[in-house]
Design an enzyme around this catalytic site. Structure first.
Site, PDB file in Angstrom:
ATOM      1  N   SER A   1      35.167   7.120   5.810  1.00  0.00           N
ATOM      2  CA  SER A   1      33.664   5.907   6.931  1.00  0.00           C
ATOM      3  C   SER A   1      34.100   4.397   7.169  1.00  0.00           C
ATOM      4  CB  SER A   1      32.736   6.133   7.494  1.00  0.00           C
ATOM      5  OG  SER A   1      32.453   7.286   6.987  1.00  0.00           O
TER       6      SER A   1
ATOM      7  N   GLU B   1      31.812  -9.011  20.246  1.00  0.00           N
ATOM      8  CA  GLU B   1      31.655  -8.148  20.738  1.00  0.00           C
ATOM      9  C   GLU B   1      30.574  -7.368  20.574  1.00  0.00           C
ATOM     10  OE1 GLU B   1      35.717 -10.134  21.498  1.00  0.00           O
ATOM     11  OE2 GLU B   1      34.730  -8.963  20.600  1.00  0.00           O
ATOM     12  N   SER B   2      30.864  -6.442  19.340  1.00  0.00           N
ATOM     13  CA  SER B   2      29.987  -5.475  19.021  1.00  0.00           C
ATOM     14  C   SER B   2      30.717  -4.596  17.246  1.00  0.00           C
ATOM     15  CB  SER B   2      29.113  -4.102  19.484  1.00  0.00           C
ATOM     16  OG  SER B   2      28.875  -3.135  19.450  1.00  0.00           O
TER      17      SER B   2
ATOM     18  N   HIS C   1      35.002   7.824  10.872  1.00  0.00           N
ATOM     19  CA  HIS C   1      34.351   8.888   9.770  1.00  0.00           C
ATOM     20  C   HIS C   1      35.197   9.626  10.252  1.00  0.00           C
ATOM     21  CE1 HIS C   1      30.506   6.396  10.117  1.00  0.00           C
ATOM     22  NE2 HIS C   1      30.971   6.757  11.534  1.00  0.00           N
TER      23      HIS C   1
ATOM     24  N   CYS D   1      30.167  -5.396  24.443  1.00  0.00           N
ATOM     25  CA  CYS D   1      29.741  -5.755  26.122  1.00  0.00           C
ATOM     26  C   CYS D   1      30.608  -6.849  26.663  1.00  0.00           C
ATOM     27  CB  CYS D   1      28.940  -7.393  25.678  1.00  0.00           C
ATOM     28  SG  CYS D   1      29.473  -7.949  24.055  1.00  0.00           S
TER      29      CYS D   1
END
Length: 116
Positions: free
Chosen positions: A55, A62-63, A68, A83
């Site tokens: 993971s 931007e995020s 995974h 975003c």
């Protein structure tokens, strides 16, 4: 309607299981994907599980991009959340399919933060 964010769910099937166990490979792949998308990396962390699976998340201004893996099922789940609607998400999707050797995949876009 205007969305505050765009969440892309990528399903990658029939991947090379050896690649899905290699945390260094996956870290480099996701960090390169961030750069090629036009996003700005601000941090990352990856963890290799025992007996198998990885993971990892790359935090972007931007995020985030995350992955995974389930090597025992030749499967990887990737989330791209941003975003910025101008990121090159389709380029990243094609790169992930190619690099993980996935002949069967899908991508779903979910618009986030739309007031209802």
């Amino acid at each position: 309607m205007h969305a505050l964010g765009f969440h892309y769910l990528i399903e990658l099937y029939e991947c090379d299981h050896n690649l899905l166990k290699n945390s260094n490979f996956l870290e480099n792949l996701l960090r390169e994907s961030v750069k090629e998308s036009g996003a700005t990396e601000i941090g990352h962390v990856f963890h290799e599980f025992s007996p198998h699976g990885v993971s990892g998340v790359v935090l972007i201004s931007e995020s985030h991009f995350s992955i995974h893996t389930w090597p025992e099922h030749n499967y990887a789940a990737v989330d791209l959340f941003t975003c910025n609607p101008d990121l090159k998400i389709q380029h990243v999707y094609q790169k992930l399919k190619k690099e993980l050797e996935s002949p069967k995949s899908s991508i779903l876009e979910i618009k986030r933060g739309i007031e209802i």
